[in-house]
Design an enzyme around this catalytic site. Structure first.
Site, PDB file in Angstrom:
ATOM      1  CE  LYS A   1      -4.849  -9.563  -3.611  1.00 33.43           C
ATOM      2  NZ  LYS A   1      -5.388  -9.586  -2.296  1.00 33.43           N
TER       3      LYS A   1
ATOM      4  CE  LYS B   1      -4.105  -1.549  -0.198  1.00 29.63           C
ATOM      5  NZ  LYS B   1      -4.961  -2.412   0.410  1.00 29.63           N
TER       6      LYS B   1
ATOM      7  CE  LYS C   1     -13.844  -7.036  -1.804  1.00 33.01           C
ATOM      8  NZ  LYS C   1     -12.875  -6.797  -0.722  1.00 33.01           N
TER       9      LYS C   1
END
Ligand code: TYM
Length: 332
Positions: A195, A113, A198
């Site tokens: 991966k 992040k 969302k």
């Protein structure tokens, strides 16, 4: 005999995808009869990325509807919003005193992040695993069905539980990752770069809300190659991922046919993708349609959230009272 306690959560940051389904929700559904289950929408966790306040409620309701459409029965499990259980942030505060800056800074998801969003390295992001530990420990859960990407967070939850126990006295069980077969599922994105997610790789991620056309288009564009050069060759991870998707959506004969074709160097990826696309459409469409129907019935979703929160708070209150007493916060 009382049933074992299970907790898991999903952030309300976007549309649910096949990774969420096969990494988590599918296990929730399988566990709902045999365990005492607490499943929640992690709306506080989603605040780390500052979502638009107007988008928050629809996101929470969509996650809820998609869970129900996937087969979760709100009569059997407590289904609630994290923010409806104020005992969770109370336990989070207690656990924060046992979590160290150095260990939090080393968490790979935190480092990712920081790399991706250096402009928003807030304290909530740093203490994300502590809030997650509070979500789990608040019900003194022993089993946590999650995908591979959450394993490190679970390890931290065990560390915090163990630290609490050794400082204040045995109280929390150490929660373990749970899955039915020994492999932890990780569904990769269809372009072979990381991966399904969302918020990233949206064109290579299949969402439970995708139209039939979206699904077909995305699968037909999935990364493949020339095919194996020799019989029984090891599969590159992006091909393996197509087989993983096939193994969860197609019938055994179909899987066997394409596996044999791969092993004998006769595979035609175009045919494989066409078959997978149709099987995937047949799998996703009923969930998508049922979820859309659920979302139109807001009154029922509100009732489910309220009942779920009441059940979750009952269990959470017992834990908080016990933790306060052990810490010495019992003045009256
Ligand atoms: P979240 O919202 O990112 O994902 C929800 C669940 O889906 C799994 N998952 C995947 N599994 C396989 N392949 C993928 N591509 C994939 N993407 C997501 C995740 O492993 C997860 O099980 N921090 C958690 C939410 C959370 C939580 C908790 C979970 C908050 N508190 C307490 C368990 C217990 C998260 O962000 O999941």
């Amino acid at each position: 005999m009382s049933k074992e306690i299970v907790v898991s959560g999903i952030r309300s940051t976007g549309h649910l995808h096949l990774g969420n389904y096969f990494g988590a929700i599918q296990n929730y559904v399988k566990m709902q009869d045999a365990y005492d289950c607490y499943f929640f929408v992690a709306d506080y966790h989603s605040l780390t990325t500052h979502p638009d306040p107007k988008a928050l409620k629809p996101s929470v309701f969509r996650v809820l509807a998609e869970n129900i459409a996937s087969g979760l029965d709100p009569e059997k499990v407590a289904l609630y919003a994290q923010s409806d259980v104020p005992e969770i942030p109370e336990l989070y505060l207690m656990l924060n005193m046992l979590a160290y800056k150095g260990e939090l800074e080393k968490v790979p998801t935190f480092k990712d992040k920081v790399r991706l969003h250096p402009e928003n390295v807030n304290a909530g992001l740093l203490t994300y695993p502590v809030l997650m530990a509070a979500d789990i420990l608040i019900h003194r859960a022993v089993k946590v069905p999650v995908g591979k990407d959450q394993e490190q967070h679970l390890e931290m939850a065990r560390n915090f539980a163990e630290r609490f126990n050794s400082r204040y006295g045995e109280f929390f069980p150490e929660p373990q990752v749970f899955r039915f077969n020994s492999e932890t599922v990780k569904i990769m994105s269809l372009d072979g770069t990381g991966k399904m997610s969302k918020s990233e790789n949206v064109n290579a991620t299949i969402y439970l809300s995708d139209t039939d056309e979206d699904i077909r288009k995305k699968i037909m564009k999935a990364k493949t190659d020339q095919g194996p050069a020799e019989p029984n060759a090891a599969m590159p991870d992006y091909i393996q991922n197509l087989f993983v998707l096939m193994s969860v959506t197609s019938g055994p004969e179909t899987i066997a046919r394409f596996t044999d074709a791969y092993n004998s160097c006769n595979i035609r990826y175009g045919d494989m993708k066409k078959q997978l696309a149709e099987d995937m459409v047949a799998f996703v469409a009923p969930i998508r349609d049922h979820a859309a129907e659920q979302q139109r019935d807001e009154a029922t979703l509100r009732k489910i959230l309220k009942t779920g929160a009441e059940k979750a708070r009952e269990s959470a209150a017992v834990t908080i009272a016990g933790a306060r007493k052990l810490i010495g916060i019992n003045y009256y």
